[in-house]
Design a protein around this motif. Structure first.
Motif, mmCIF file in Angstrom:
data_model
loop_
_atom_site.group_PDB
_atom_site.id
_atom_site.type_symbol
_atom_site.label_atom_id
_atom_site.label_comp_id
_atom_site.label_asym_id
_atom_site.label_seq_id
_atom_site.Cartn_x
_atom_site.Cartn_y
_atom_site.Cartn_z
ATOM 1 N N LEU A 42 21.584 63.569 20.628
ATOM 2 C CA LEU A 42 22.991 63.713 20.254
ATOM 3 C C LEU A 42 23.110 64.453 18.926
ATOM 4 N N PRO A 43 24.094 65.346 18.800
ATOM 5 C CA PRO A 43 24.303 66.000 17.499
ATOM 6 C C PRO A 43 24.667 64.968 16.436
ATOM 7 N N ARG A 44 24.190 65.189 15.223
ATOM 8 C CA ARG A 44 24.427 64.229 14.149
ATOM 9 C C ARG A 44 25.905 64.153 13.782
ATOM 10 N N ARG A 45 26.579 65.277 13.860
ATOM 11 C CA ARG A 45 28.013 65.323 13.585
ATOM 12 C C ARG A 45 28.648 66.259 14.584
ATOM 13 N N GLY A 46 29.953 66.417 14.484
ATOM 14 C CA GLY A 46 30.636 67.313 15.397
ATOM 15 C C GLY A 46 31.948 66.718 15.860
ATOM 16 N N LEU A 47 32.417 67.193 17.007
ATOM 17 C CA LEU A 47 33.700 66.787 17.565
ATOM 18 C C LEU A 47 33.470 65.902 18.787
ATOM 19 N N ALA A 48 34.030 64.709 18.763
ATOM 20 C CA ALA A 48 33.919 63.779 19.879
ATOM 21 C C ALA A 48 35.294 63.512 20.469
ATOM 22 N N PHE A 49 35.399 63.618 21.788
ATOM 23 C CA PHE A 49 36.607 63.230 22.516
ATOM 24 C C PHE A 49 36.339 61.879 23.156
ATOM 25 N N TYR A 90 39.263 73.061 22.733
ATOM 26 C CA TYR A 90 38.571 72.548 21.541
ATOM 27 C C TYR A 90 37.059 72.447 21.686
ATOM 28 N N ARG A 91 36.565 72.533 22.914
ATOM 29 C CA ARG A 91 35.120 72.527 23.173
ATOM 30 C C ARG A 91 34.406 71.390 22.423
ATOM 31 N N PRO A 92 34.710 70.121 22.738
ATOM 32 C CA PRO A 92 34.075 69.009 22.032
ATOM 33 C C PRO A 92 32.569 68.983 22.236
ATOM 34 N N ASP A 93 31.863 68.475 21.235
ATOM 35 C CA ASP A 93 30.407 68.365 21.326
ATOM 36 C C ASP A 93 29.990 67.168 22.162
ATOM 37 N N VAL A 94 30.809 66.125 22.138
ATOM 38 C CA VAL A 94 30.526 64.911 22.902
ATOM 39 C C VAL A 94 31.827 64.430 23.537
ATOM 40 N N VAL A 95 31.758 64.080 24.813
ATOM 41 C CA VAL A 95 32.892 63.470 25.510
ATOM 42 C C VAL A 95 32.468 62.057 25.906
ATOM 43 N N LEU A 104 28.500 59.061 28.144
ATOM 44 C CA LEU A 104 28.375 60.115 27.131
ATOM 45 C C LEU A 104 28.001 61.433 27.799
ATOM 46 N N HIS A 105 28.760 62.468 27.470
ATOM 47 C CA HIS A 105 28.444 63.801 27.968
ATOM 48 C C HIS A 105 28.323 64.740 26.773
ATOM 49 N N VAL A 106 27.148 65.290 26.569
ATOM 50 C CA VAL A 106 26.889 66.175 25.425
ATOM 51 C C VAL A 106 27.135 67.611 25.845
ATOM 52 N N ALA A 107 27.986 68.310 25.080
ATOM 53 C CA ALA A 107 28.351 69.677 25.457
ATOM 54 C C ALA A 107 28.207 70.672 24.319
ATOM 55 N N GLY A 108 27.792 70.229 23.120
ATOM 56 C CA GLY A 108 27.701 71.159 21.995
ATOM 57 C C GLY A 108 26.679 70.717 20.971
#
Length: 548
Positions: A42-49, A90-95, A104-108
């Motif tokens: 998982l990315p350490r930070r980013g955008l989560a929906f 918005y292309r979230p990194d995690v949904v 959890l779905h990782v996308a970025g």
């Protein structure tokens, strides 16, 4: 960066969450929340929906995402089409969807998101893809601390989830109780349900939060504040509650030691801006009170000049550390924050000699049906792509859409607006006007349009038969529903996909409870207790049996 959930462990073995028979201590909640994001990929930070279901699992995911450092956008699980558009933009990194098999779905990769952004909330009213309010960790911490201070929240308190998590008011209830080390009972039951109050009694709930419609229903039902012996506080926000009801709740609660606290705010302020001390509720029931601790309210005239005389109306301005750090309309807008020293609320207000503020009206074309802030201009612009001659007006009770040509698919249009704005279909009135009314200047005459199609509010004291007729007017029904499914769809719209859903699973709450109940009384001889937890099919069988 310092999140409000960073030190949950310090509350140790104190009860944090309660859901059914399951209980989490603060230590367990923190460990569980962190464990959801322990995957090294998982990315350490980013955008989560986050699909903000009203469940303990979703709240734990919310805690974990904030603790990890994600900028978290809380989604309405019922708005699947809007969510798809948001994800594309918005292309979230995690949904995150705790109700899904793959939670959890990782996308970025987490790049390009400013580390100060903590929460993203919809502005609650744009059609299509809404712009989002950017709230920083400092915004959330300041507002949470202020609310805890003036409500006197502490470890002895027990709250209950009476509001949706994706709604700024509902989010703040979760934030304040957990930051104060209080307990929180998790339920998707509404304040209108007998099961809600039975649960509150069983768990010793001390605080309940509601919107105006919730309290209107309670008043009609003859709510007794003493029915929950541990109850000490009722809070109200999300729109204006009639002053006579504010006074009624304040006076009925006083003998039982139950305070009634009126609050005012906007999503852009994380969300609270003012509060009316409970000891003034009966004396000044029409007031929104004074600024929260750390904040400042003032008025300006049309030229932006300060108003200093009591009784003089002007635009309400709020200043404080909880004012948002900007809006976002794309992922690129999440790479930076802004310093916004003052928030122009768009509300016209005045203050009295004691410094208490009162809302008189609005400067812009916004309404708040059921406490949800809606931009009439946004609706109009969205519809203009399909209907060039269109005008939209309304009040906090109904939204009138005037189309300059016959509308062949009125129900489809109502269903579209209901889905996009997350409002019951009964809110919308579609008017087939040959020509939209206009002023001599050529501008749309919104006042004339509204006056021509205004409907009186149903006062709480009306007999049930008149309430039933009023609901029939709002839902556009001149006859009783032919089936339970038809009754549900008249109010809840496309969320009722088939006969296997329950009122609660279809997203029903206190805002639509009375409307559905009154329609059910038209097609069932007797509405059973607990009907809101029964499927449409089960209720349909009761209807068939009743008329055999």
């Amino acid at each position: 960066m310092h999140s409000i959930f960073a030190q949950l462990e310090r509350h140790g073995d104190r009860t944090c969450l309660v859901e059914g028979d399951r209980r989490w201590t603060y230590a367990e909640a923190a460990a569980t929340a962190d464990g959801l994001f322990a995957d090294a990929d998982l990315p350490r930070r980013g955008l989560a929906f986050l699909q903000a279901h009203m469940t303990a699992a979703a709240i734990l995911a919310y805690i974990g995402a904030v603790r990890r450092g994600y900028a978290v956008h809380l989604l309405d699980p019922a708005k699947t089409e809007a969510t798809a558009r948001l994800i594309a933009r918005y292309r979230p990194d995690v949904v995150i969807d705790t109700a899904s098999e793959q939670s959890l779905h990782v996308a970025g990769t987490g790049q390009g998101i400013h580390e100060d952004i903590a929460i993203l909330l919809s502005t609650s009213g744009s059609t299509g893809t809404p712009k989002l309010v950017k709230l920083s960790h400092a915004n959330i911490a300041a507002n949470t601390g202020a609310i805890i201070s003036y409500l006197g929240l502490g470890g002895a308190d027990i709250g209950i989830t009476s509001l949706k998590l994706f709604y700024s008011y509902g989010m703040s209830v979760v934030n304040t109780h957990l930051a104060a080390g209080a307990g929180l009972v998790v339920t998707d039951l509404g304040m209108d349900s007998p099961g809600f109050w039975a649960l509150a009694r069983r768990e010793g709930v001390t605080n309940v939060a509601g919107v105006p419609f919730s309290f209107e229903l309670l008043h009609r039902a003859g709510f007794d504040p003493g029915a929950v012996p541990t109850l000490r506080l009722l809070t109200q926000a999300g729109g204006r509650l009639a002053p006579d009801l504010v006074r009624a709740f304040a006076q009925s609660g006083a003998p039982h030691g139950v305070d009634f606290c009126v609050m005012y705010g906007q999503t852009e302020a994380a969300p609270r801006m003012s509060w009316l001390p409970p000891d003034l509720a009966a004396e000044a029931p029409g007031s929104i009170g004074q600024a929260i601790p750390g904040g400042r309210l003032s008025l300006v005239d049309e030229a932006g000049r300060p108003i200093t005389e009591p009784g003089t109306s002007g635009e309400l301005v709020y200043e404080g550390p909880n004012v948002m750090v900007g809006y976002a309309e794309s992922r690129e807008d999440l790479a930076f924050t802004e310093v916004i020293p003052a928030l122009r609320t768009g509300d016209i207000a005045h203050f009295d000699a004691r410094g208490l503020f009162y809302i008189d009206g609005r400067t812009s074309r916004f309404v708040k049906p059921y406490g949800i802030r809606v931009s009439l201009d946004d609706i109009e612009q969205s519809l203009r792509r399909s209907f060039p001659e269109v005008a939209v007006t309304g009040t906090d009770d109904r939204i009138v859409v005037s189309i300059g040509a016959p509308v062949a698919e009125r129900e489809a249009l109502v269903a579209r607006l209901s889905a996009e704005l997350a409002l019951p279909p009964a809110v919308f009135v579609i008017v087939e006007n040959r020509a939209v009314p206009r002023l001599a200047s050529g501008k749309i005459d919104y006042k004339a349009l509204l006056a021509a199609h205004a409907a009186p509010d149903a006062p709480p004291s009306l007999p049930r038969v008149f309430l039933r007729e009023f609901v029939g007017i709002l839902t556009g029904r001149a006859r009783k529903p032919a089936s339970v499914l038809e009754a549900y769809r008249a109010v809840l719209g496309p969320r009722v996909r088939d006969r296997t859903v329950t009122f609660r699973k279809a997203g029903g709450d206190s805002l639509s409870y009375m409307q559905v109940l009154l329609l059910l009384e038209e097609c069932l001889r007797e509405v059973p207790e607990g009907w809101d937890e029964m499927t449409v099919m089960q209720l349909e069988h009761l209807r068939e049996a009743a008329f055999v």
